[in-house]
Design an enzyme around this catalytic site. Sequence first.
Site, short mmCIF file in Angstrom:
data_model
loop_
_atom_site.label_atom_id
_atom_site.label_comp_id
_atom_site.label_asym_id
_atom_site.label_seq_id
_atom_site.Cartn_x
_atom_site.Cartn_y
_atom_site.Cartn_z
N ARG A 127 2.68 0.33 -2.90
CA ARG A 127 1.51 -0.35 -2.37
C ARG A 127 1.87 -0.97 -1.12
NH1 ARG A 127 -1.72 -3.39 -6.82
NH2 ARG A 127 0.27 -4.01 -7.58
N ASN A 175 -4.02 0.14 -7.51
CA ASN A 175 -3.51 0.89 -8.56
C ASN A 175 -4.67 1.24 -9.38
OD1 ASN A 175 -0.74 0.83 -8.15
ND2 ASN A 175 -0.70 -0.98 -9.44
#
Length: 778
Positions: free
Chosen positions: A34, A52
């Site tokens: 990320r 996520n």
Amino acid sequence: MGGVVESSNEPILSGRARRLRLAVNGIVQGVGFRPYVYRLATSLGLSGSIRNTASGVLIEVQAETPLLLERFVQELGSEAPPLAEIFSVVADEIPAQSGNGFVILSSDDGEDVETLIPPDIALCDDCRSELLDPLDRRYRYAFINCTNCGPRFSIVERLPYDRPLTSMKGFTMCEKCGREYGNPLDRRFHAQPNACPDCGPALQLLDAGGEPINAPDPLSLALQKLKDGDIVAVKGVGGFHLAVDATDQSAVMNLRERKGRERKPFAVMARSLGSAEKVAQVSDEERVALRSLQAPVVLMHKKASASLLAPDVAPANDRIGLMLPYSPLHVLMMEEGPEFLVMTSANSSEEPIALENDEAVSRLQGIADYFLVHNRPIHLRCDDSVTMVMSGALRQIRRGRGYAPLPVLLSSDGPSVLAAGGEMKNTVCVLQGSQALLSQHIGDLKNYVAYEHFQQVAEHMQHIFQVRPEAIISDMHPSYLSTQWAQNQSDIPVLHVQHHHAHLVSCLAENRFDGQAVGIILDGTGYGTDGTVWGGEVLIGDASGFFRFASLEPVRMPGGDRAALFPWKAAAGYLFHTYGHIPEIAAFEGCFVEGIADLLARQVNAPPASSCGRLFDAVSALCGLCREISYEGQAAIELMHAAGIAEGKPFAWEVVSAGSDRWHLSVAPMVQDIVTALGSAMSVSDISRRFHVTIVKMFSDIALRACRFSGLTSVALSGGVFQNPLVFEGLVSDLQLHGIEVLTHSQVPSNDGGLSLGQAVIGRHWVKTGCACRRSDA
């Protein structure tokens, strides 16, 4: 890092303010993916978000020109973190939205799981530098980690991979750690085990009774105890090790005596690659493996200077199992303590490694003098992986830390199934889409603690990956606990698969090979469809079924399974089969030969077996190397090391008809040759070298015959015997010289640790087609 980009919409061609939604599946959680995407999007001036999900990560990116979006998609995998691996990207164009900047959103746990958990991996170079830097705030902190390293699989309770769903949930980050955790530009951004000495786990030293020792520096005191020759149980990443100074013969022998491990080699942790090279011949491939993120134990040839280590670290063995320190605690121990430490699984007999502090103190009473523990819970035990380089590739011997639960990618997808594995070296496998997810090594289910661990892992694999199996697959052997467990699972169809068929399909599946192949399956034991013990098999088949083209000629084994523990009894069985009686053999002095001969003559408690493993045991015993084993495979291992290389003229054997296009390999001529060689004072080394050549030539010849019969040109090698490099490399070379494509294992073990993969693929075929496996073995 590769992947598949799919789109359900028309390509972006022109216009302003275009927005893409990218669903990314793979190893993309807990690996710094990320923040990497955040930095990439920000550098391109894109707006949007990433979060996520239980299916991976979901990215939305928006730009004023389509070229920027196309560049983002192209670069998505080019500079990703080392642990990240993208399997698929599904791209959709969606309506543009107002707003500026790129943000990281909180996770969503409302979807079915399709993503993967990264394995526990070794300390990265950045964290190691900080660990050893006296000016760093994490200097000598035994739990340092970042998004590029540290525990993962062993601490995850369920997905998504976020701190509240890990065993770190009980540790509240201090202000400094919290800032790191929340900063997308920091390498500790959302590193779930992130902590420091002010807010994280801590070490403690316990005495033999489990009582805390008041010590300002528990690590230094533990290292002093090791230098004094004591045994210290050390809580690591996936469980406990038992540690002693590997150069101290007295300490090593004390550990052997207390653990009840008479001869089996110990794994050794070396301070550095340079240290490893002092005692082992380290090839380029082995050097890469030692220094890899997985940091497995690597079995390598000893150097003459291996005498630096205590002789009984690896007795009667020309290889040594070495690993480098992979956790920050291990790095500190090796930097400040002995250069070499025995680091063996903390257990007795065939139990799983001890997991938590109280359990370790209870189970290791009378073994460990001290316990170096910490207060970070381990959710799931995970043993060290053991590997060996053969034919230029790293092969798995025991698949655990660093590799589990990385998937084996299959050539197709289908219904989800769960495979329960075998009895020895058990693993569990679930199929989800085109991914086969294998558990870590569980062990021998005859041990009750291991069986409990098996049940926990089977439940955990279904829970964490949210797999709802349409079938459960097990071995055919009715007495295996894994088979009985499968039968007791209510409302789910159960398929029982023949042991060697599962070995064959495991090798085909790992190689993504969809056609039929000839399989040479060599191991110690497997329940045959005729109710006898198999183990030296040449099969022709695939997931739909098999034909048993050839096997070693069945020979009666006095005592049945007990013959595996007493190789001299296996030798007696081969002698009686060859001569009709048991001739006098020097190696049998003191053995109760008359009673065994009586059993064989009356065919009482002496079931027939076509086991290649028992043949190795028999020759080892005939040569006087090993009459009674103290660990599995000992007789064959000592026979292999007596050879060193495979060379010389092969002994004799015969191929005899077993009817219906089937053949038996008769080894009676080989036994006669070996007995004659012993009588002529041929050296044990020469006998062993010629025996290994014979095995290679015998199975190469029968495999080529099977290829001519079937019209196939691919041969798969599987079974525990192929952990023997003399057999494996010799057979690979011989078959390739004849133009044969040789399929081998590297991602999963060739032994029963890879059995569950083959079971699962056969089970999926059964569910998809509704047809039981075809087999012909009359």
